[in-house]
Design a protein around this motif. Structure first.
Motif, mmCIF file in Angstrom:
data_model
loop_
_atom_site.group_PDB
_atom_site.id
_atom_site.type_symbol
_atom_site.label_atom_id
_atom_site.label_comp_id
_atom_site.label_asym_id
_atom_site.label_seq_id
_atom_site.Cartn_x
_atom_site.Cartn_y
_atom_site.Cartn_z
ATOM 1 N N ASP A 19 -15.978 -13.153 39.092
ATOM 2 C CA ASP A 19 -16.235 -12.436 40.362
ATOM 3 C C ASP A 19 -14.785 -12.255 41.269
ATOM 4 O O ASP A 19 -14.547 -11.614 42.052
ATOM 5 C CB ASP A 19 -17.224 -13.373 41.252
ATOM 6 N N ILE A 20 -14.155 -13.571 41.163
ATOM 7 C CA ILE A 20 -13.163 -13.625 42.267
ATOM 8 C C ILE A 20 -11.896 -12.640 41.533
ATOM 9 O O ILE A 20 -11.137 -11.929 42.337
ATOM 10 C CB ILE A 20 -12.275 -14.910 42.076
ATOM 11 N N LYS A 21 -11.906 -12.536 40.240
ATOM 12 C CA LYS A 21 -11.008 -11.655 39.652
ATOM 13 C C LYS A 21 -11.352 -10.095 39.926
ATOM 14 O O LYS A 21 -10.503 -9.578 40.392
ATOM 15 C CB LYS A 21 -10.836 -11.930 38.227
ATOM 16 N N LEU A 29 -9.299 -6.036 50.371
ATOM 17 C CA LEU A 29 -9.892 -7.463 49.986
ATOM 18 C C LEU A 29 -11.101 -7.939 50.957
ATOM 19 O O LEU A 29 -11.008 -7.424 52.097
ATOM 20 C CB LEU A 29 -8.636 -8.328 50.166
ATOM 21 N N ASP A 30 -12.040 -8.497 50.210
ATOM 22 C CA ASP A 30 -13.161 -9.041 51.106
ATOM 23 C C ASP A 30 -12.956 -10.673 51.325
ATOM 24 O O ASP A 30 -13.358 -11.175 50.451
ATOM 25 C CB ASP A 30 -14.490 -8.799 50.351
ATOM 26 N N LEU A 69 -5.472 -18.125 40.924
ATOM 27 C CA LEU A 69 -6.315 -17.216 41.439
ATOM 28 C C LEU A 69 -6.050 -17.202 43.009
ATOM 29 O O LEU A 69 -5.934 -16.268 43.853
ATOM 30 C CB LEU A 69 -7.814 -17.157 41.237
ATOM 31 N N ARG A 70 -5.735 -18.388 43.351
ATOM 32 C CA ARG A 70 -5.735 -18.695 45.017
ATOM 33 C C ARG A 70 -4.348 -18.103 45.349
ATOM 34 O O ARG A 70 -4.208 -17.376 46.448
ATOM 35 C CB ARG A 70 -5.774 -19.939 45.533
ATOM 36 N N GLN A 71 -3.435 -18.263 44.463
ATOM 37 C CA GLN A 71 -1.926 -17.607 44.567
ATOM 38 C C GLN A 71 -2.045 -16.301 44.709
ATOM 39 O O GLN A 71 -1.404 -15.628 45.458
ATOM 40 C CB GLN A 71 -1.144 -18.395 43.914
ATOM 41 N N GLN A 72 -2.760 -15.599 43.588
ATOM 42 C CA GLN A 72 -2.856 -14.276 43.723
ATOM 43 C C GLN A 72 -3.487 -13.742 44.967
ATOM 44 O O GLN A 72 -3.254 -12.486 45.319
ATOM 45 C CB GLN A 72 -3.643 -13.915 42.165
ATOM 46 N N HIS A 73 -4.438 -14.403 45.482
ATOM 47 C CA HIS A 73 -5.292 -13.963 46.656
ATOM 48 C C HIS A 73 -4.217 -13.965 47.806
ATOM 49 O O HIS A 73 -4.227 -12.862 48.807
ATOM 50 C CB HIS A 73 -6.367 -14.784 46.981
#
Length: 189
Positions: A19-21, A29-30, A69-73
């Motif tokens: 879901d994050i991806k 972005l939400d 993923l947090r870094q991508q975010h």
């Protein structure tokens, strides 16, 4: 049962990470939804570590994926908040663009610090709650053991009284036995 828990946690984590991806690939972005999913993933990893200590390596791998993923975010947030380099204006609402970008970067850094502090506080709260539960259980066990000790003490008091009575009865029987021997010896002579 622990194996089933581990599989359940892994399935939940795979779903949350997917879901994050998907949200990171979305055109807009939400941030609230993504932050909520990150929190869910951290909570699930924490539960996995607590309930399935043998799956620490698996939890470590999921933590690494989550960090990536947090870094991508964060990068996606920066791209969304910072104007593109193709913009040729040197000001943003009257504020020089570099100053505006610096302010945005500081805001992002502060947001990251707050998020990390929040995670540390949540972990400390979880540990405090676990410690409190252990303390409650220990106190209940001590209370139960105290009750057992009082019961044993009362029974020992009864046993002591019975021993005293028995000792007195035996002493009386010995005295009578001696008296009977003396009388018997006296009658025989």
């Amino acid at each position: 049962m622990k194996v089933d828990l581990t599989k359940h946690y892994e399935e939940d984590l795979k779903e949350v990470l997917q879901d994050i991806k998907k949200l990171l690939c979305a055109p807009s972005l939400d941030d609230n939804k993504i932050s909520s999913l990150f929190k869910d993933a951290n909570d699930t990893i924490g539960l996995m570590e607590i309930h399935s200590p043998q799956s620490k390596e698996t939890a470590k791998l999921y933590k690494q994926q989550l960090t990536s993923l947090r870094q991508q975010h964060e990068e996606a947030l920066r791209k969304q908040l910072l104007p593109s380099s193709s913009s040729s204006s040197s000001t943003d609402n009257g504020v020089p663009l570099t100053k505006s970008m610096d302010q945005r970067q500081r805001m992002l850094d502060n947001k990251e610090k707050i998020a990390r502090s929040s995670e540390r506080l949540k972990e400390a709260m979880r540990i405090a709650m676990e410690t409190e539960e252990i303390g409650r259980n220990t106190l209940a066990e001590l209370h139960s053991q105290r009750g057992h000790m009082i019961s044993i003490n009362e029974k020992l008091g009864g046993v002591k009284a019975n021993l005293d009575t028995s000792s007195k009865t035996i002493s009386e029987m010995e005295a009578r036995s001696r008296w009977v021997k003396i009388m018997t010896f006296g009658l025989m002579s």
